[in-house]
Design a protein around this motif. Structure first.
Motif, PDB file in Angstrom:
ATOM      1  N   ARG A  30      -4.135  -1.596   3.328  1.00 51.90           N
ATOM      2  CA  ARG A  30      -3.906  -3.003   3.704  1.00 51.90           C
ATOM      3  C   ARG A  30      -4.598  -3.937   2.722  1.00 51.90           C
ATOM      4  N   ARG A  33      -2.991  -4.312  -0.599  1.00 52.42           N
ATOM      5  CA  ARG A  33      -1.799  -5.147  -0.521  1.00 52.42           C
ATOM      6  C   ARG A  33      -2.134  -6.612  -0.235  1.00 52.42           C
ATOM      7  N   LYS A  43       3.316  -7.575  11.958  1.00 52.73           N
ATOM      8  CA  LYS A  43       4.413  -6.739  11.474  1.00 52.73           C
ATOM      9  C   LYS A  43       4.536  -5.453  12.279  1.00 52.73           C
ATOM     10  N   TRP A  71       4.392   2.937   8.364  1.00 49.23           N
ATOM     11  CA  TRP A  71       5.728   2.488   7.972  1.00 49.23           C
ATOM     12  C   TRP A  71       5.670   1.102   7.320  1.00 49.23           C
ATOM     13  N   VAL A  72       4.928   0.193   7.930  1.00 48.46           N
ATOM     14  CA  VAL A  72       4.777  -1.159   7.387  1.00 48.46           C
ATOM     15  C   VAL A  72       4.159  -1.097   5.991  1.00 48.46           C
ATOM     16  N   LEU A  73       3.227  -0.183   5.794  1.00 47.58           N
ATOM     17  CA  LEU A  73       2.556  -0.051   4.500  1.00 47.58           C
ATOM     18  C   LEU A  73       3.364   0.775   3.487  1.00 47.58           C
ATOM     19  N   GLY A  74       4.493   1.320   3.924  1.00 46.38           N
ATOM     20  CA  GLY A  74       5.313   2.132   3.035  1.00 46.38           C
ATOM     21  C   GLY A  74       4.761   3.529   2.807  1.00 46.38           C
ATOM     22  N   LEU A  75       3.982   4.028   3.753  1.00 45.98           N
ATOM     23  CA  LEU A  75       3.327   5.327   3.603  1.00 45.98           C
ATOM     24  C   LEU A  75       3.813   6.378   4.605  1.00 45.98           C
ATOM     25  N   ASP A  77       6.422   8.333   4.613  1.00 47.20           N
ATOM     26  CA  ASP A  77       6.957   9.581   4.066  1.00 47.20           C
ATOM     27  C   ASP A  77       5.892  10.661   3.938  1.00 47.20           C
TER      28      ASP A  77
END
Length: 114
Positions: A30, A33, A43, A71-75, A77
């Motif tokens: 966080r 970003r 979010k 998911w919000v952080l794009g992590l 996967d």
């Protein structure tokens, strides 16, 4: 008065350690970003207090809140291989040990009349 989750009171030390590390990792992601706590909380759809609990690795936060944060952080996967049955060596070994060694015998003869 809210009920206290007994499972979260008696966690194995390894689980507590992983939750704390996950919370630290989320906080670092966080901050990298340049997101404020309230921004990511909005979010994710949780309060800033719950978001703070997630970053502390509190076991009372739901797994859905942790996963949505990732998911919000794009992590998200990175989580896909958790408990992947293809990587479960012990489970595969047990399954193979229970598997029959030979094919079952046929109970009736095949009819060769075509």
């Amino acid at each position: 008065m809210s009920k206290i989750n007994k499972a979260s009171q008696a966690l194995p030390a390894a689980v507590e350690q992983i939750l704390r590390q996950l919370g630290k990792n989320i906080r670092i992601a966080r901050l990298r970003r340049k997101m404020r706590l309230i921004d990511i909380a909005e979010k994710v759809g949780v309060s800033r207090f719950l978001m703070a609990d997630i970053e502390k690795g509190k076991p009372t936060a739901s797994i859905a809140a942790y996963l949505t944060t990732l998911w919000v952080l794009g992590l998200l996967d990175d989580v896909r291989n958790i408990a992947n049955p293809d990587r479960d060596i012990e489970g595969k070994t047990l399954e193979n040990a229970r598997a029959p060694k030979t094919a079952p015998k046929r109970k009736e003869e095949l009819d060769n009349d075509f």
